[in-house]
Design a protein around this motif. Sequence first.
Motif, PDB file in Angstrom:
ATOM      1  N   LEU A 187       0.830  -1.211   0.000  1.00 37.57           N
ATOM      2  CA  LEU A 187       0.000   0.000   0.000  1.00 37.57           C
ATOM      3  C   LEU A 187       0.862   1.259   0.000  1.00 37.57           C
ATOM      4  O   LEU A 187       0.510   2.264  -0.628  1.00 37.57           O
ATOM      5  CB  LEU A 187      -0.946  -0.011   1.198  1.00 37.57           C
ATOM      6  CG  LEU A 187      -2.104  -1.010   1.090  1.00 37.57           C
ATOM      7  CD1 LEU A 187      -2.887  -1.080   2.389  1.00 37.57           C
ATOM      8  CD2 LEU A 187      -3.044  -0.633  -0.067  1.00 37.57           C
ATOM      9  N   LEU A 188       1.997   1.225   0.688  1.00 34.57           N
ATOM     10  CA  LEU A 188       2.903   2.371   0.648  1.00 34.57           C
ATOM     11  C   LEU A 188       3.394   2.604  -0.774  1.00 34.57           C
ATOM     12  O   LEU A 188       3.415   3.748  -1.260  1.00 34.57           O
ATOM     13  CB  LEU A 188       4.087   2.122   1.582  1.00 34.57           C
ATOM     14  CG  LEU A 188       5.172   3.198   1.580  1.00 34.57           C
ATOM     15  CD1 LEU A 188       4.633   4.513   2.130  1.00 34.57           C
ATOM     16  CD2 LEU A 188       6.390   2.730   2.391  1.00 34.57           C
ATOM     17  N   CYS A 189       3.762   1.529  -1.460  1.00 32.29           N
ATOM     18  CA  CYS A 189       4.254   1.661  -2.831  1.00 32.29           C
ATOM     19  C   CYS A 189       3.169   2.140  -3.790  1.00 32.29           C
ATOM     20  O   CYS A 189       3.430   2.962  -4.671  1.00 32.29           O
ATOM     21  CB  CYS A 189       4.823   0.328  -3.313  1.00 32.29           C
ATOM     22  SG  CYS A 189       6.348  -0.170  -2.483  1.00 32.29           S
ATOM     23  N   VAL A 249       0.243   4.640   4.060  1.00 36.71           N
ATOM     24  CA  VAL A 249      -0.479   3.530   4.647  1.00 36.71           C
ATOM     25  C   VAL A 249      -0.535   3.744   6.155  1.00 36.71           C
ATOM     26  O   VAL A 249       0.436   4.182   6.776  1.00 36.71           O
ATOM     27  CB  VAL A 249       0.187   2.171   4.310  1.00 36.71           C
ATOM     28  CG1 VAL A 249       1.641   2.118   4.763  1.00 36.71           C
ATOM     29  CG2 VAL A 249      -0.588   1.016   4.930  1.00 36.71           C
ATOM     30  N   ARG A 250      -1.720   3.483   6.717  1.00 36.26           N
ATOM     31  CA  ARG A 250      -1.891   3.566   8.175  1.00 36.26           C
ATOM     32  C   ARG A 250      -2.360   2.214   8.668  1.00 36.26           C
ATOM     33  O   ARG A 250      -3.385   1.692   8.224  1.00 36.26           O
ATOM     34  CB  ARG A 250      -2.910   4.640   8.559  1.00 36.26           C
ATOM     35  CG  ARG A 250      -3.028   4.841  10.079  1.00 36.26           C
ATOM     36  CD  ARG A 250      -4.003   5.970  10.407  1.00 36.26           C
ATOM     37  NE  ARG A 250      -3.970   6.280  11.820  1.00 36.26           N
ATOM     38  CZ  ARG A 250      -4.659   5.623  12.761  1.00 36.26           C
ATOM     39  NH1 ARG A 250      -5.439   4.604  12.395  1.00 36.26           N
ATOM     40  NH2 ARG A 250      -4.574   5.967  14.032  1.00 36.26           N
ATOM     41  N   VAL A 298       8.237   7.447   8.813  1.00 40.69           N
ATOM     42  CA  VAL A 298       7.490   6.617   9.755  1.00 40.69           C
ATOM     43  C   VAL A 298       6.966   7.475  10.894  1.00 40.69           C
ATOM     44  O   VAL A 298       7.730   8.206  11.538  1.00 40.69           O
ATOM     45  CB  VAL A 298       8.381   5.482  10.314  1.00 40.69           C
ATOM     46  CG1 VAL A 298       7.598   4.627  11.301  1.00 40.69           C
ATOM     47  CG2 VAL A 298       8.933   4.626   9.181  1.00 40.69           C
ATOM     48  N   GLU A 299       5.657   7.384  11.145  1.00 42.34           N
ATOM     49  CA  GLU A 299       5.028   8.132  12.234  1.00 42.34           C
ATOM     50  C   GLU A 299       4.326   7.146  13.164  1.00 42.34           C
ATOM     51  O   GLU A 299       3.393   6.458  12.751  1.00 42.34           O
ATOM     52  CB  GLU A 299       4.005   9.136  11.678  1.00 42.34           C
ATOM     53  CG  GLU A 299       4.579  10.109  10.667  1.00 42.34           C
ATOM     54  CD  GLU A 299       3.482  10.884   9.938  1.00 42.34           C
ATOM     55  OE1 GLU A 299       2.294  10.750  10.321  1.00 42.34           O
ATOM     56  OE2 GLU A 299       3.816  11.606   8.975  1.00 42.34           O
ATOM     57  N   ARG A 346       4.633   7.209   5.050  1.00 44.78           N
ATOM     58  CA  ARG A 346       4.432   8.034   3.861  1.00 44.78           C
ATOM     59  C   ARG A 346       5.716   8.018   3.039  1.00 44.78           C
ATOM     60  O   ARG A 346       6.813   7.836   3.560  1.00 44.78           O
ATOM     61  CB  ARG A 346       4.103   9.486   4.253  1.00 44.78           C
ATOM     62  CG  ARG A 346       2.910   9.631   5.185  1.00 44.78           C
ATOM     63  CD  ARG A 346       2.666  11.104   5.544  1.00 44.78           C
ATOM     64  NE  ARG A 346       1.767  11.222   6.671  1.00 44.78           N
ATOM     65  CZ  ARG A 346       0.444  11.196   6.585  1.00 44.78           C
ATOM     66  NH1 ARG A 346      -0.123  11.073   5.389  1.00 44.78           N
ATOM     67  NH2 ARG A 346      -0.304  11.305   7.668  1.00 44.78           N
ATOM     68  N   ARG A 347       5.541   8.204   1.754  1.00 41.54           N
ATOM     69  CA  ARG A 347       6.706   8.391   0.888  1.00 41.54           C
ATOM     70  C   ARG A 347       6.470   9.627   0.030  1.00 41.54           C
ATOM     71  O   ARG A 347       5.336   9.928  -0.368  1.00 41.54           O
ATOM     72  CB  ARG A 347       6.956   7.164   0.017  1.00 41.54           C
ATOM     73  CG  ARG A 347       5.850   6.826  -0.964  1.00 41.54           C
ATOM     74  CD  ARG A 347       6.263   5.703  -1.911  1.00 41.54           C
ATOM     75  NE  ARG A 347       5.162   5.329  -2.785  1.00 41.54           N
ATOM     76  CZ  ARG A 347       4.843   5.960  -3.917  1.00 41.54           C
ATOM     77  NH1 ARG A 347       5.550   7.016  -4.303  1.00 41.54           N
ATOM     78  NH2 ARG A 347       3.822   5.555  -4.660  1.00 41.54           N
TER      79      ARG A 347
END
Length: 433
Positions: free
Chosen positions: A103-105, A110-111, A139-140, A149-150
């Motif tokens: 999902l990040l990609c 993504v959360r 990264v959070e 996030r990216r």
Amino acid sequence: MQTITITGGHTLQGTIRPAAAKNSVLPLLAATLLCAGPCCLQNAPELSDVDTSLALLQAVGAKAVRHGPDLCTLPADVRDLCGEIPPHLAGAMRSSVFYLAPLLCRTGMVRLPLPGGCRLGPRPVDIHLAGLAAMGAKVELEGEAVTLRRFGPLQGTDFTLRLPSVGATMTLLMAACCAMGTTVLRGAACEPEVCDLVGFLRACGAQITGEGTPVLVIQGRRALGGVRYTPLPDRIAAATYAAAAAAAGGQVTVAGCAPRYYHAFLTFLQDCGVEVRPGESGVEVARDPARKLHGGQHLYANGWPAFATDTAPLAAAVLLTADSPSEIYDHLFANRFACAAGFAAMGACCRAEGRRLWIAGGADLHGARVQAPDLRGGAALLIAALAAQGVTELCDPGHIRRGYADLPAELNSLGAHCSVQRGKIPERERTTG
């Protein structure tokens, strides 16, 4: 709430074949999000974790359905995808962590609420996050969730895992396929399921070398297409059937799963005095129930190719009636032996001390009312009940369905006497809707 009722004292006979491996199918389903074409995973088991994965894919905007024994996905348009993983699905299984990288990609964000699954002790995701951060992800950490996030594509990196985590290796493999440039993963896990993910990604067009070794090299930004793929057979299910034959006695052929996938467990059974006759793609396990099993075993569960952690409770169930004391130490999980309380209720003398389980052996097992504490612990209690005299009631066995489509029915096909009762839901547990 369900209860499995097991009448012990019946030997097992026949042939059984495990479905595709749960620990392969779950990350492969997540990896289909990276594919620009339709994917089909063949001979996939009907497990509650698989159902959760299908629901999760649909919740984030992908299309995934079951067609008979196969799981099929269609490529999702990025405009339809959502990076928010619903808390109730994340909390249902540990494998929700596999959706971080895809999902990040695909979506750029993504959360993930902290994933659930069996309570086996601390199972941190810090290696997943550290590797993704090394590729450029932000990264959070926020309470009970993590957001990634990216800003632009991920970047290839040279990253060393602090320990050979199977899950983190799989996460970083998926991310590296989409990153710019070359990624080198050092200290990677070598389990067959990792090699299976490499095989799937390579069949989709990825360029990866080094599977089965601690160093993986991934050339990123390769277009991934669709594929029809058969995941490897479930070596833990195969070990479960072999353990059941050893505990109950009889002669069982476990077909369709090469002995090399669970060689350490089969060697353990041989050391206990069980007859193990391996073939190219299956194994015959036989034991005369009139003959005592040999104890004196000192097992150490660790990463591949060592004794598999998921088979540690199964081995414990086999050793309860052995002729001398044994002990098992699990290097990976701090609470692997929650099943010890159930063993004791059935008449076994055993003691769990942190990661170590001590088993006196020589037990005359009897029926009891016990509770499944987790997936493999529940399966181990069912196996112990096969060797017990009388009737055992295994309560709250829902965890078992996470890893076995219908373990009672599978064992019944070999001659066991198991039945499933569905009780009324207590008033306090009912929900309206």
